[in-house]
Motif scaffolding. Structure first.
Motif, PDB file in Angstrom:
ATOM      1  N   UNK A 143       1.341   3.769  -0.527  1.00 29.07           N
ATOM      2  CA  UNK A 143       1.496   2.981   0.700  1.00 29.07           C
ATOM      3  C   UNK A 143       2.528   1.897   0.409  1.00 29.07           C
ATOM      4  N   UNK A 144       3.669   1.953   1.078  1.00 27.67           N
ATOM      5  CA  UNK A 144       4.745   0.991   0.803  1.00 27.67           C
ATOM      6  C   UNK A 144       5.265   0.426   2.123  1.00 27.67           C
ATOM      7  N   UNK A 145       5.604  -0.845   2.119  1.00 29.50           N
ATOM      8  CA  UNK A 145       6.205  -1.402   3.326  1.00 29.50           C
ATOM      9  C   UNK A 145       7.730  -1.296   3.234  1.00 29.50           C
ATOM     10  N   UNK A 146       8.380  -1.633   4.309  1.00 31.58           N
ATOM     11  CA  UNK A 146       9.835  -1.449   4.380  1.00 31.58           C
ATOM     12  C   UNK A 146      10.554  -2.215   3.273  1.00 31.58           C
ATOM     13  N   UNK A 147      10.080  -3.414   2.984  1.00 39.82           N
ATOM     14  CA  UNK A 147      10.734  -4.235   1.954  1.00 39.82           C
ATOM     15  C   UNK A 147      10.639  -3.565   0.589  1.00 39.82           C
ATOM     16  N   UNK A 148       9.456  -3.073   0.246  1.00 40.02           N
ATOM     17  CA  UNK A 148       9.278  -2.437  -1.061  1.00 40.02           C
ATOM     18  C   UNK A 148      10.077  -1.133  -1.166  1.00 40.02           C
ATOM     19  N   UNK A 149      10.248  -0.441  -0.037  1.00 39.41           N
ATOM     20  CA  UNK A 149      10.941   0.839  -0.018  1.00 39.41           C
ATOM     21  C   UNK A 149      12.450   0.722   0.138  1.00 39.41           C
ATOM     22  N   UNK A 150      12.949  -0.496   0.179  1.00 42.55           N
ATOM     23  CA  UNK A 150      14.349  -0.709   0.579  1.00 42.55           C
ATOM     24  C   UNK A 150      15.372  -0.138  -0.376  1.00 42.55           C
ATOM     25  N   UNK A 151      14.984   0.145  -1.634  1.00 44.94           N
ATOM     26  CA  UNK A 151      15.952   0.701  -2.587  1.00 44.94           C
ATOM     27  C   UNK A 151      15.737   2.197  -2.837  1.00 44.94           C
ATOM     28  N   UNK A 152      14.817   2.800  -2.119  1.00 46.33           N
ATOM     29  CA  UNK A 152      14.642   4.244  -2.268  1.00 46.33           C
ATOM     30  C   UNK A 152      15.800   4.979  -1.623  1.00 46.33           C
ATOM     31  N   UNK A 153      16.108   6.167  -2.123  1.00 43.61           N
ATOM     32  CA  UNK A 153      17.326   6.871  -1.689  1.00 43.61           C
ATOM     33  C   UNK A 153      17.254   7.250  -0.211  1.00 43.61           C
ATOM     34  N   UNK A 154      16.041   7.443   0.294  1.00 48.95           N
ATOM     35  CA  UNK A 154      15.909   7.794   1.700  1.00 48.95           C
ATOM     36  C   UNK A 154      15.319   6.640   2.486  1.00 48.95           C
ATOM     37  N   UNK A 155      15.724   5.435   2.127  1.00 44.98           N
ATOM     38  CA  UNK A 155      15.166   4.240   2.769  1.00 44.98           C
ATOM     39  C   UNK A 155      15.425   4.268   4.273  1.00 44.98           C
ATOM     40  N   UNK A 156      14.387   3.964   5.010  1.00 41.25           N
ATOM     41  CA  UNK A 156      14.510   3.931   6.474  1.00 41.25           C
ATOM     42  C   UNK A 156      14.803   2.532   6.948  1.00 41.25           C
TER      43      UNK A 156
END
Length: 250
Positions: A237-250
């Motif tokens: 479970x990740x929020x947008x901020x935590x996911x911001x560096x993933x390659x498929x960041x939304x």
């Protein structure tokens, strides 16, 4: 063979708390329906605390508390009333606010001045409750985990001895940078669970989340990589901020 990773992206921290709370409710209902009880290992940290508060406020009337059994994934080597205690946090945010029998709460006896003895005592508690034979591991219905900014999970810190443990259920893990022992479930216990759920929020976790989910660094440097349930689900479970560096960041 490890289970596929399920990445659940939420927009805000509040959305994350709600989604994780919903998963706890779903897992509890499913476990009680199938096996007559629900076993969960709780996590420390600010993100789980917010989720516990949400459950206490909104779901306390709908959960089968008599059939729910609470354990901890790790604990600091402090008494249960210490401000740093994971047990104290969960008690204040959730357990003291819901009608759960005290006999259903199994805290780590971290007030013991001997951390190794505390870990051994908790291992015996788990062996007795889950009736596991030597060489077997308990199967939690749900283990909640946070992820530290260094990639640690539970109290499995980078390049610490506990990462190599193959047979024990609980160990006292010396963490040199903290100059302290942490009492923690071992990787075989985490990876025996029916479901493991990571809760990760904030931009300060973005770089390490990218490394854990998409990077090539050795897993010993980012222990969250080593959490791979062999016959269970793994949910991030990740929020947008935590996911911001993933390659498929939304």
């Amino acid at each position: 063979m490890s289970a596929p990773v399920e990445l659940r992206r939420l927009t805000t921290p509040q959305d994350l708390f709600q989604a994780a709370a919903d998963e706890v409710l779903r897992a509890a209902a499913s476990a009680v329906a199938q096996r007559g009880r629900f076993t969960i290992a709780l996590s420390g940290g600010s993100t789980p605390r917010n989720m516990y508060t949400l459950i206490a406020a909104n779901a306390s009337a709908s959960l089968p508390w008599d059939q729910m059994f609470f354990f901890w994934g790790d604990e600091r080597h402090v008494p249960p009333d210490d401000p740093d205690s994971n047990y104290r946090m969960a008690k204040e945010a959730l357990l003291s606010k819901v009608p759960i029998p005290s006999a259903n709460i199994f805290r780590i006896p971290s007030e013991n001045p001997d951390a190794v003895a505390a870990a051994e005592a908790y291992e015996q508690t788990l062996r007795k409750f889950f009736t596991v034979a030597p060489g077997e591991f308990p199967r939690f219905d749900l283990i909640l985990l946070g992820m530290g900014p260094d990639g640690h999970a539970a109290s499995l810190f980078p390049e610490t001895s506990a990462l190599q443990e193959k047979s024990r259920l609980v160990v006292a893990n010396w963490v040199e940078k903290l100059k302290a022992s942490r009492i923690t479930l071992t990787l075989p216990v985490l990876n025996a669970a029916r479901c493991v759920a990571f809760l990760v929020s904030g931009t300060d976790k973005a770089a390490v989340l990218h490394e854990v989910l998409e990077g090539n660094a050795p897993a010993e440097k980012y222990p969250s990589k080593l959490v791979q349930p062999s016959e269970g689900k793994l949910i991030w479970f990740v929020d947008r901020a935590a996911a911001s560096e993933l390659s498929t960041a939304a």
